[in-house]
Design a protein around this motif. Structure first.
Motif, PDB file in Angstrom:
ATOM      1  N   LEU A  13      59.654  52.708  46.078  1.00  0.00           N
ATOM      2  CA  LEU A  13      58.702  52.076  45.560  1.00  0.00           C
ATOM      3  C   LEU A  13      57.320  51.965  45.820  1.00  0.00           C
ATOM      4  O   LEU A  13      57.699  50.771  45.705  1.00  0.00           O
ATOM      5  CB  LEU A  13      59.855  52.416  43.923  1.00  0.00           C
ATOM      6  N   LEU A  14      56.605  52.707  45.972  1.00  0.00           N
ATOM      7  CA  LEU A  14      55.071  51.702  46.562  1.00  0.00           C
ATOM      8  C   LEU A  14      54.485  51.901  45.143  1.00  0.00           C
ATOM      9  O   LEU A  14      53.899  53.427  44.938  1.00  0.00           O
ATOM     10  CB  LEU A  14      54.760  52.386  47.461  1.00  0.00           C
ATOM     11  N   VAL A  15      54.242  50.786  44.536  1.00  0.00           N
ATOM     12  CA  VAL A  15      53.215  50.499  43.694  1.00  0.00           C
ATOM     13  C   VAL A  15      51.850  50.712  44.050  1.00  0.00           C
ATOM     14  O   VAL A  15      51.199  51.623  42.386  1.00  0.00           O
ATOM     15  CB  VAL A  15      52.902  48.604  43.020  1.00  0.00           C
ATOM     16  N   GLY A  16      51.262  51.203  45.167  1.00  0.00           N
ATOM     17  CA  GLY A  16      49.834  51.711  45.215  1.00  0.00           C
ATOM     18  C   GLY A  16      48.689  50.004  45.026  1.00  0.00           C
ATOM     19  O   GLY A  16      48.800  49.334  45.098  1.00  0.00           O
ATOM     20  N   LEU A  17      47.704  51.376  43.936  1.00  0.00           N
ATOM     21  CA  LEU A  17      46.429  50.285  44.112  1.00  0.00           C
ATOM     22  C   LEU A  17      46.160  50.074  42.982  1.00  0.00           C
ATOM     23  O   LEU A  17      45.683  49.113  41.972  1.00  0.00           O
ATOM     24  CB  LEU A  17      45.554  50.674  44.842  1.00  0.00           C
ATOM     25  N   SER A  18      46.973  51.098  41.906  1.00  0.00           N
ATOM     26  CA  SER A  18      46.250  50.669  40.798  1.00  0.00           C
ATOM     27  C   SER A  18      47.648  52.144  40.284  1.00  0.00           C
ATOM     28  O   SER A  18      47.568  53.100  40.461  1.00  0.00           O
ATOM     29  CB  SER A  18      45.177  51.442  40.009  1.00  0.00           C
ATOM     30  N   PRO A  21      46.074  56.254  35.714  1.00  0.00           N
ATOM     31  CA  PRO A  21      46.637  57.828  35.917  1.00  0.00           C
ATOM     32  C   PRO A  21      44.702  57.872  35.919  1.00  0.00           C
ATOM     33  O   PRO A  21      44.445  59.077  36.275  1.00  0.00           O
ATOM     34  CB  PRO A  21      47.135  58.955  34.932  1.00  0.00           C
ATOM     35  N   GLU A  22      43.349  57.695  35.397  1.00  0.00           N
ATOM     36  CA  GLU A  22      42.861  58.491  35.132  1.00  0.00           C
ATOM     37  C   GLU A  22      41.905  57.296  36.113  1.00  0.00           C
ATOM     38  O   GLU A  22      40.426  58.140  37.286  1.00  0.00           O
ATOM     39  CB  GLU A  22      41.683  57.760  34.156  1.00  0.00           C
ATOM     40  N   GLN A  23      42.311  56.503  37.110  1.00  0.00           N
ATOM     41  CA  GLN A  23      41.810  56.490  38.287  1.00  0.00           C
ATOM     42  C   GLN A  23      42.177  56.902  40.334  1.00  0.00           C
ATOM     43  O   GLN A  23      41.801  56.828  41.128  1.00  0.00           O
ATOM     44  CB  GLN A  23      41.660  54.968  38.355  1.00  0.00           C
TER      45      GLN A  23
END
Length: 310
Positions: A13-18, A21-23
């Protein structure tokens, strides 16, 4: 050996940048635009060099390979990131993670080697201009480019194969937006002693070696420029290096921020911000730096675009 005997985790699971959800729509649009600009810009550089006979020189041969490497660099990371943002799933398969790890290592190392080769080319052109044609002949340039590809391909393969021998039993959360080597090693259940040893000895040598080559080349370039009597001659010699020097500064300053600065907490996000600069922003800016600071490149791009328009 069957990979299923090595690990009980089949996806990460890649956490990502944020995680907000709104971003997500803003991130999707921003990175899609950056990917398109990077790909189109570097493709134009390659087309301009191949279509203009005046640019069939060692420096532009190396630049064409650097542009191709940058396209591969961003294509390894951004499409999967866009897929995860668009689908709402942050999962990446075990095989997909290893594939991303391999190609990321390949193109990151290749950028490093090509920048060193380009610095060597500038050194010969400025410090030994009368011997430039003989020293940087076609055969030697092909050997330098081929050698860079062979070494980086082998280096990336070694790290990928060493990761395949590790066991992953949980957790499966990678605090990043792609499968980088160090975060992946931190998730291993088995010993990473061999991986760490190879990372320090081999990777350290292959990464620091080209950087030392660049610093040494520019040291002698500076000495050669200082020996030039006329101010106009100094400016002309320095202008031949400004594009490459700008790319080198951008590449290494962001890479040092990722790998040499003290790591931040996963929630801080500083590491991911530096990684964006290193993996996405730098390849995007390279075509602009070389086209805006290089008269020959601007002329070739202008002729290419006029030809396409007609």
């Amino acid at each position: 050996m069957d990979r299923r005997n090595q690990t009980s985790i089949y996806e990460f699971l890649l956490v990502g940048l944020s995680e907000r959800p709104e971003q997500q729509p803003l991130q999707f649009g921003l990175f899609l635009a950056m990917y398109l600009v990077t790909t189109v810009g570097n493709l134009l550089i390659i087309l301009a060099i191949t279509s203009d006979l005046h640019l069939h020189t060692p420096m532009y041969l190396f630049l064409a390979n650097l542009s191709f490497s940058d396209i591969g660099f961003v294509s390894t990371i951004i499409p999967k990131m866009l897929d995860n943002i668009g689908s709402g799933s942050k999962l990446i398969s075990y095989d997909g993670c290893l594939t991303q790890l391999y190609f990321f290592g390949l193109f990151a190392d290749l950028d490093n080697f090509l920048l060193a080769v380009m610095a060597l080319d500038r050194y010969v052109a400025i410090s030994h201009p009368l011997h430039y044609a003989m020293t940087m002949n076609f055969r030697r340039c092909i050997l330098l480019v081929t050698g860079s590809w062979v070494v980086t391909t082998f280096h990336a393969l070694v790290h990928t194969l060493l990761v395949m021998r590790l066991s992953f039993c949980g957790p499966n959360i990678i605090p990043h937006f792609f499968c980088d080597l160090v975060p992946l090693l931190n998730l291993a259940c088995s010993s990473t002693y061999v991986n760490d040893l190879v990372l320090i000895l081999v990777a350290g040598t292959l990464l620091i070696g080209p950087f030392i080559c660049i610093l040494t080349s520019y040291f002698y370039i500076a000495l050669a420029i200082l020996r030039i009597n006329s101010t106009k001659g100094k400016q002309r010699a320095f202008s031949n290096c400004t594009s490459h020097l700008s790319v080198v500064s951008l590449f290494y300053s962001t890479a040092i921020g990722v790998y040499l600065c003290p790591p931040s907490s996963p929630s801080g996000g500083k590491d991911r911000v530096f990684s964006i600069m290193y993996t996405v922003v730098t390849p995007m800016l390279n075509p602009f730096i070389y086209s805006l600071r290089n008269r020959d490149m601007k002329g070739a791009l202008g002729k290419l675009l006029r030809r396409k328009t007609l």
